[in-house]
Structure formats: structure tokens, C-alpha cells
Design an enzyme around this catalytic site. Structure first.
Site, PDB file in Angstrom:
ATOM      1  N   CYS A 159      45.914 -35.651  63.366  1.00  0.00           N
ATOM      2  CA  CYS A 159      47.349 -35.842  62.765  1.00  0.00           C
ATOM      3  C   CYS A 159      47.499 -35.413  61.442  1.00  0.00           C
ATOM      4  CB  CYS A 159      48.067 -37.037  62.961  1.00  0.00           C
ATOM      5  SG  CYS A 159      49.562 -37.278  62.187  1.00  0.00           S
ATOM      6  N   CYS A 206      49.878 -36.846  59.180  1.00  0.00           N
ATOM      7  CA  CYS A 206      49.424 -38.374  58.623  1.00  0.00           C
ATOM      8  C   CYS A 206      48.204 -38.142  57.537  1.00  0.00           C
ATOM      9  CB  CYS A 206      48.933 -39.072  59.795  1.00  0.00           C
ATOM     10  SG  CYS A 206      49.757 -39.051  61.431  1.00  0.00           S
ATOM     11  N   ASP A 207      47.400 -37.486  57.639  1.00  0.00           N
ATOM     12  CA  ASP A 207      46.137 -37.327  56.857  1.00  0.00           C
ATOM     13  C   ASP A 207      46.128 -36.127  56.062  1.00  0.00           C
ATOM     14  OD1 ASP A 207      45.490 -39.748  58.248  1.00  0.00           O
ATOM     15  OD2 ASP A 207      44.488 -38.538  59.949  1.00  0.00           O
TER      16      ASP A 207
END
Ligand code: NDP
Length: 271
Positions: free
Chosen positions: A94, A97-98
Site C-alpha cells: 500500500c 499507507c506506507d
């Protein structure tokens, strides 16, 4: 609204400009203006008795006359050495997200379709250098994304490559790719800090075990134009159905069709 939350920038939702998280929070806000009860938890099974369905959610049982299955999909894994061991230590599924953990670092995105393209574009605004590894001759994402990728100086696409091994002990340090079209392949290493695996997703349908709901050969729920499955009272919508297009707007449209069909089923009886 799992996967939708991860979309960095939504470009194909009529009348909306913003991120996936903004869109899903607006959807939730609008939903809660109605008299809707919500229950958070993991659905572990579904059973039918006397025309009433029981959904088993954690240790709770919720009964209903109709069910809409909207389980989405789960990220596909590469299955190469080092992948499992380094999840969360540089291996990610992701980018939104990261991605922020890789400011001014070097990352690689694996894949050649829309998720890979979106991830590469998103990461190119954070990381110093973004490699893309794709196994064929040209990325098959939306043309607008490919055009943007070609315009980013810090994105480099490695065509005809496949990951062989992810390197690193406590964190990712590099990746070995093999390159070649046909039988002749050569292996080479790229030093990277992060590896974003964007090779698609597949449905996970254990919840439907024992219900008799028919799946296609890839494991997606078969539905008709009204969102009905082969089992009376069970409907489906979104990425877990056998429809061709996996887009938020398609999922939302299928959701409204399934909801209307479920309403008709409850109100007027059998199909
Ligand atoms: P896709 O299934 O469309 O693509 C997966 C990509 O990964 C393909 O390029 C595939 O290669 C490659 N791949 C698959 N398995 C492997 C493997 N084992 N090793 C190396 N490469 C592999 O998944 P996406 O998540 O990209 O998209 C899913 C759906 O969601 C699509 O319908 C897409 O259009 C949609 N989507 C739309 C977005 C948008 O903004 N419009 C954003 C994100 C997704 P190959 O090409 O050779 O098959």
C-alpha cells in the site's frame, strides 16, 4: 470501504476531487444521516434457517432477511524469497499507507496495471527515485497515468523484468530482478529501501462456505444484472463480483443495484 480508503487521488468519481479517505468519510457521513445500524467486526460465516440469514460476526449473530456480500479483495503476493519475512520492514502492499516512510529514499514498484501506476506516481512525489518492474513491454494502466509517469524524471521503468528475491535482514536493502524476453534471462540487483507490490488482488470467500453461492473459476461471486446471486436473498456488489471493471464508482453502482434488489426481495418476496 477498505481499498477505497487507500486511493491517493480519486480521478474517476463524478463531481468529486480529493483522496480516497476523504471520499469514504463523506460516504460514511452521508450514510449515518439515515437510520442505519453499523457493526464492526470480522464476518466468519453465514447461515440460513427458516428464510432468515444469520451472519456470524466475531462472537455476535446478526439476523436478516437478505444479505449483500461486499467483501472486496485481498492483495496478491509475489511469493519470492524474502517477501514474507520483510513485510513491514520495507515490503509494502500500500503506497498511500506506507509511502511517507520513504521520503528521499529509493523504492521499487512491482506491477504494470493501474495500481502500480498510481503507486509509482504517488511515490515519485516523496521518494528520490522510483523504479517500476513490469514483466511485459508496456504498462497497461490508463493512458493518462502512463503519460504522467513518462513526465516524471525520477521514475524509471524496467520492462521485461520479474522479481526473483528480496534482499535484507532487518530491513529491505535491495531486490534481484531477472530480465529478458523469452528464454534468455539475466539477473541483476537494484539497491532499494522499499518495495511496493502492486500486482492485483483476489477475492477471499471463506465466509460463503456452505451457502451454495456460485463463484466463477477465479473465485468471484457470480451475479446477474440485478446483483442477485444464485441463492435467493443473497446479493453481491463491488470488487468481489464477477463484473469486469474494478473501480470505486462501479462498486458503488453495484452496491445501489444490490440494495434496491434486496429491498424488493424483502418487500415483495421471492424473485
Ligand atoms: P491488475 O490485476 O489489473 O494488474 C496486476 C498487474 O500485476 C499486472 O500488470 C500483472 O501483469 C502484474 N502481475 C500479476 N501477477 C504478477 C506476478 N506474480 N509477478 C509480477 N507481476 C504480476 O491489478 P490492479 O490492482 O492494478 O487493478 C485491479 C483493478 O482495479 C483493475 O481493473 C484496475 O483497472 C482497477 N484500478 C483502477 C484504478 C484507477 O484509478 N482507475 C486504480 C487502481 C486499480 P500482466 O499485465 O502481465 O497481467
Amino acid at each position: 470501504m477498505g481499498a477505497a480508503n487507500l486511493a491517493g487521488h480519486v480521478e474517476n468519481w463524478p463531481g468529486f476531487i480529493g483522496s480516497g479517505t476523504e471520499l469514504t468519510s463523506k460516504i460514511k457521513e452521508q450514510m449515518l444521516t439515515h437510520d442505519v445500524k453499523t457493526e464492526n467486526g470480522e464476518a466468519v460465516g453465514l447461515s440460513l434457517k427458516n428464510e432468515i440469514y444469520t451472519a456470524h460476526i466475531n462472537d455476535k449473530e446478526i439476523t436478516s432477511k437478505a444479505v449483500i456480500v461486499a467483501l472486496g479483495m485481498q492483495h496478491r503476493k509475489l511469493g519470492v524469497a524474502g517477501e514474507k519475512e520483510l513485510i513491514g520492514k520495507g515490503v509494502s502492499y500500500c503506497a498511500t499507507c506506507d509511502g511517507m516512510f520513504f521520503r528521499n529514499k529509493t523504492v521499487i514498484v512491482i506491477g504494470g496495471s493501474d495500481s502500480a501506476a498510481k503507486a509509482a506516481l504517488f511515490l515519485s512525489e516523496i521518494a528520490k527515485k522510483v523504479y517500476v518492474s513490469y514483466r511485459k513491454s508496456e504498462m497497461r494502466c490508463e493512458p493518462i497515468s502512463l503519460k504522467k509517469i513518462h513526465g516524471r524524471e525520477n521514475i524509471e521503468i524496467n520492462y521485461f523484468t520479474n522479481p526473483v528475491e528480496i534482499l535484507g535482514d532487518t530491513k529491505v536493502t535491495g531486490i534481484i530482478l531477472n530480465k529478458g524476453d523469452g528464454d534468455i534471462k539475466e539477473e541483476y540487483k537494484i539497491d532499494v529501501d522499499g518495495i511496493f507490490i502492486e500486482i492485483g488482488a483476489s477475492p477471499v470467500m471463506e465466509v460463503l462456505n456452505g451457502t451454495g453461492v456460485e463463484l466463477d473459476e477465479r473465485g468471484f461471486v457470480k451475479i446477474d444484472r440485478e446483483g442477485r446471486t444464485n441463492i435467493e436473498g443473497i446479493f453481491a456488489a463491488g470488487d468481489n463480483t464477477d463484473s469486469s471493471f474494478k473501480q470505486m464508482i462501479v462498486a458503488a453502482s453495484e452496491g445501489s443495484i444490490a440494495a434496491k434488489s434486496a429491498y424488493n426481495f424483502i418487500k415483495f418476496g421471492k424473485k
